[in-house]
Design a protein around this motif. Sequence first.
Motif, PDB file in Angstrom:
ATOM      1  N   ASP A  93       0.852  -1.187   0.000  1.00  0.00           N
ATOM      2  CA  ASP A  93       0.000   0.000   0.000  1.00  0.00           C
ATOM      3  C   ASP A  93       0.891   1.240   0.000  1.00  0.00           C
ATOM      4  N   THR A  94       1.041   1.843  -1.156  1.00  0.00           N
ATOM      5  CA  THR A  94       1.936   2.998  -1.296  1.00  0.00           C
ATOM      6  C   THR A  94       1.505   4.161  -0.412  1.00  0.00           C
ATOM      7  N   ALA A  95       0.210   4.468  -0.389  1.00  0.00           N
ATOM      8  CA  ALA A  95      -0.256   5.625   0.386  1.00  0.00           C
ATOM      9  C   ALA A  95       0.018   5.442   1.876  1.00  0.00           C
ATOM     10  N   ALA A  96      -0.326   4.288   2.427  1.00  0.00           N
ATOM     11  CA  ALA A  96      -0.115   4.050   3.858  1.00  0.00           C
ATOM     12  C   ALA A  96       1.374   4.021   4.190  1.00  0.00           C
ATOM     13  N   THR A  97       2.179   3.408   3.333  1.00  0.00           N
ATOM     14  CA  THR A  97       3.628   3.355   3.571  1.00  0.00           C
ATOM     15  C   THR A  97       4.222   4.757   3.529  1.00  0.00           C
ATOM     16  N   THR A  98       3.795   5.552   2.567  1.00  0.00           N
ATOM     17  CA  THR A  98       4.297   6.932   2.457  1.00  0.00           C
ATOM     18  C   THR A  98       3.976   7.713   3.721  1.00  0.00           C
ATOM     19  N   GLU A  99       2.752   7.598   4.205  1.00  0.00           N
ATOM     20  CA  GLU A  99       2.363   8.294   5.445  1.00  0.00           C
ATOM     21  C   GLU A  99       3.246   7.868   6.608  1.00  0.00           C
ATOM     22  N   ARG A 100       3.481   6.560   6.756  1.00  0.00           N
ATOM     23  CA  ARG A 100       4.323   6.045   7.844  1.00  0.00           C
ATOM     24  C   ARG A 100       5.748   6.575   7.737  1.00  0.00           C
ATOM     25  N   LEU A 101       6.290   6.576   6.526  1.00  0.00           N
ATOM     26  CA  LEU A 101       7.680   7.008   6.342  1.00  0.00           C
ATOM     27  C   LEU A 101       7.839   8.505   6.578  1.00  0.00           C
ATOM     28  N   VAL A 102       6.889   9.289   6.134  1.00  0.00           N
ATOM     29  CA  VAL A 102       6.939  10.738   6.378  1.00  0.00           C
ATOM     30  C   VAL A 102       6.827  11.012   7.878  1.00  0.00           C
ATOM     31  N   ALA A 103       5.941  10.295   8.565  1.00  0.00           N
ATOM     32  CA  ALA A 103       5.806  10.470  10.022  1.00  0.00           C
ATOM     33  C   ALA A 103       7.096  10.112  10.746  1.00  0.00           C
ATOM     34  N   ALA A 104       7.909   9.236  10.132  1.00  0.00           N
ATOM     35  CA  ALA A 104       9.169   8.805  10.749  1.00  0.00           C
ATOM     36  C   ALA A 104      10.359   9.649  10.307  1.00  0.00           C
ATOM     37  N   GLY A 105      10.111  10.699   9.532  1.00  0.00           N
ATOM     38  CA  GLY A 105      11.201  11.611   9.201  1.00  0.00           C
ATOM     39  C   GLY A 105      11.581  11.714   7.743  1.00  0.00           C
ATOM     40  N   ALA A 106      10.989  10.916   6.865  1.00  0.00           N
ATOM     41  CA  ALA A 106      11.286  11.063   5.435  1.00  0.00           C
ATOM     42  C   ALA A 106      10.643  12.347   4.925  1.00  0.00           C
ATOM     43  N   THR A 107      11.187  12.885   3.862  1.00  0.00           N
ATOM     44  CA  THR A 107      10.599  14.051   3.213  1.00  0.00           C
ATOM     45  C   THR A 107       9.923  13.588   1.934  1.00  0.00           C
ATOM     46  N   GLN A 108       8.628  13.873   1.826  1.00  0.00           N
ATOM     47  CA  GLN A 108       7.911  13.485   0.604  1.00  0.00           C
ATOM     48  C   GLN A 108       8.322  14.410  -0.522  1.00  0.00           C
ATOM     49  N   VAL A 109       8.816  13.823  -1.593  1.00  0.00           N
ATOM     50  CA  VAL A 109       9.199  14.578  -2.789  1.00  0.00           C
ATOM     51  C   VAL A 109       8.010  14.652  -3.740  1.00  0.00           C
ATOM     52  N   ALA A 110       7.261  13.548  -3.831  1.00  0.00           N
ATOM     53  CA  ALA A 110       6.052  13.504  -4.656  1.00  0.00           C
ATOM     54  C   ALA A 110       5.094  12.498  -4.046  1.00  0.00           C
ATOM     55  N   PRO A 111       3.796  12.802  -4.063  1.00  0.00           N
ATOM     56  CA  PRO A 111       2.805  11.914  -3.456  1.00  0.00           C
ATOM     57  C   PRO A 111       2.590  10.664  -4.306  1.00  0.00           C
ATOM     58  N   PRO A 112       1.860   9.682  -3.765  1.00  0.00           N
ATOM     59  CA  PRO A 112       1.537   8.499  -4.553  1.00  0.00           C
ATOM     60  C   PRO A 112       0.853   8.888  -5.864  1.00  0.00           C
ATOM     61  N   THR A 113       1.384   8.358  -6.951  1.00  0.00           N
ATOM     62  CA  THR A 113       0.923   8.678  -8.299  1.00  0.00           C
ATOM     63  C   THR A 113       0.772   7.395  -9.086  1.00  0.00           C
ATOM     64  N   THR A 114      -0.351   7.236  -9.777  1.00  0.00           N
ATOM     65  CA  THR A 114      -0.528   6.077 -10.655  1.00  0.00           C
ATOM     66  C   THR A 114       0.226   6.342 -11.946  1.00  0.00           C
ATOM     67  N   THR A 115       1.104   5.411 -12.295  1.00  0.00           N
ATOM     68  CA  THR A 115       1.969   5.557 -13.462  1.00  0.00           C
ATOM     69  C   THR A 115       1.355   4.914 -14.699  1.00  0.00           C
ATOM     70  N   PRO A 116       1.865   5.255 -15.875  1.00  0.00           N
ATOM     71  CA  PRO A 116       1.388   4.612 -17.100  1.00  0.00           C
ATOM     72  C   PRO A 116       1.665   3.108 -17.114  1.00  0.00           C
ATOM     73  N   TRP A 117       2.648   2.659 -16.346  1.00  0.00           N
ATOM     74  CA  TRP A 117       2.967   1.234 -16.301  1.00  0.00           C
ATOM     75  C   TRP A 117       2.195   0.519 -15.198  1.00  0.00           C
ATOM     76  N   GLN A 118       1.157   1.195 -14.680  1.00  0.00           N
ATOM     77  CA  GLN A 118       0.209   0.604 -13.746  1.00  0.00           C
ATOM     78  C   GLN A 118       0.819   0.181 -12.411  1.00  0.00           C
ATOM     79  N   SER A 119       1.492   1.127 -11.802  1.00  0.00           N
ATOM     80  CA  SER A 119       1.903   0.986 -10.412  1.00  0.00           C
ATOM     81  C   SER A 119       1.613   2.326  -9.746  1.00  0.00           C
ATOM     82  N   VAL A 120       1.540   2.299  -8.433  1.00  0.00           N
ATOM     83  CA  VAL A 120       1.354   3.537  -7.676  1.00  0.00           C
ATOM     84  C   VAL A 120       2.685   3.822  -7.001  1.00  0.00           C
ATOM     85  N   ASN A 121       3.328   4.924  -7.388  1.00  0.00           N
ATOM     86  CA  ASN A 121       4.677   5.247  -6.936  1.00  0.00           C
ATOM     87  C   ASN A 121       4.683   6.554  -6.157  1.00  0.00           C
TER      88      ASN A 121
END
Length: 155
Positions: A93-121
Amino acid sequence: MSSAELPPPSPVRQLRLVVAADDYEAAVRFFRDVLGLPEQAAYSGDGDARVVILEAGRATLEIANPAQRRMIDDVEVGRQVAPQIRVAFEVDDTAATTERLVAAGATQVAPPTTTPWQSVNARLDAPAGLHITVFQELRTPDERAALDGFGTESA
C-alpha cells in the motif's frame, strides 16, 4: 517452457546495496522498524564499527538510460530530481507506507501517483541520504507484459 529451454542459473546469488549512514541509529530505525525490512544479521567490531543487514525481499538491478530516468522523474515527480542511484521498494500500500515514512522523518518529494505502467509510486528523501521510491504494483508481470512497450530486452 521446457527445462531444456530454461536459461542457465545466474552466477550472482544476492544483490546487496551497502549504504554508509552518518546517523546509523536513525537509518536502522527508519528502514528496519518503520519500513519493515527484517533484520537478517548484525555485526560490530572495534572502534564502535557496526553494520546491520536487512532483508528486502527479491532484489533486482534496474538499469535505465538517461531518457528513461527523465521520463520516470517526469511521471512520478513532475521534474528532474533523482540522483544517479535511487532505491525502490515494492510495498502492498503505497499511500499508507508513504504516510508512515513521512511520520518517521522522510521528506515526501512527490505523493503516490498512478503511473502509465500501472503501479502507484511515491518519492521520498530518506535517512542515509537515500532518494527512494515506494511502489505498489496494480498488474501482474504477465498482465504488464501484454501491454505495449513492455517485454524483455532479449525478446
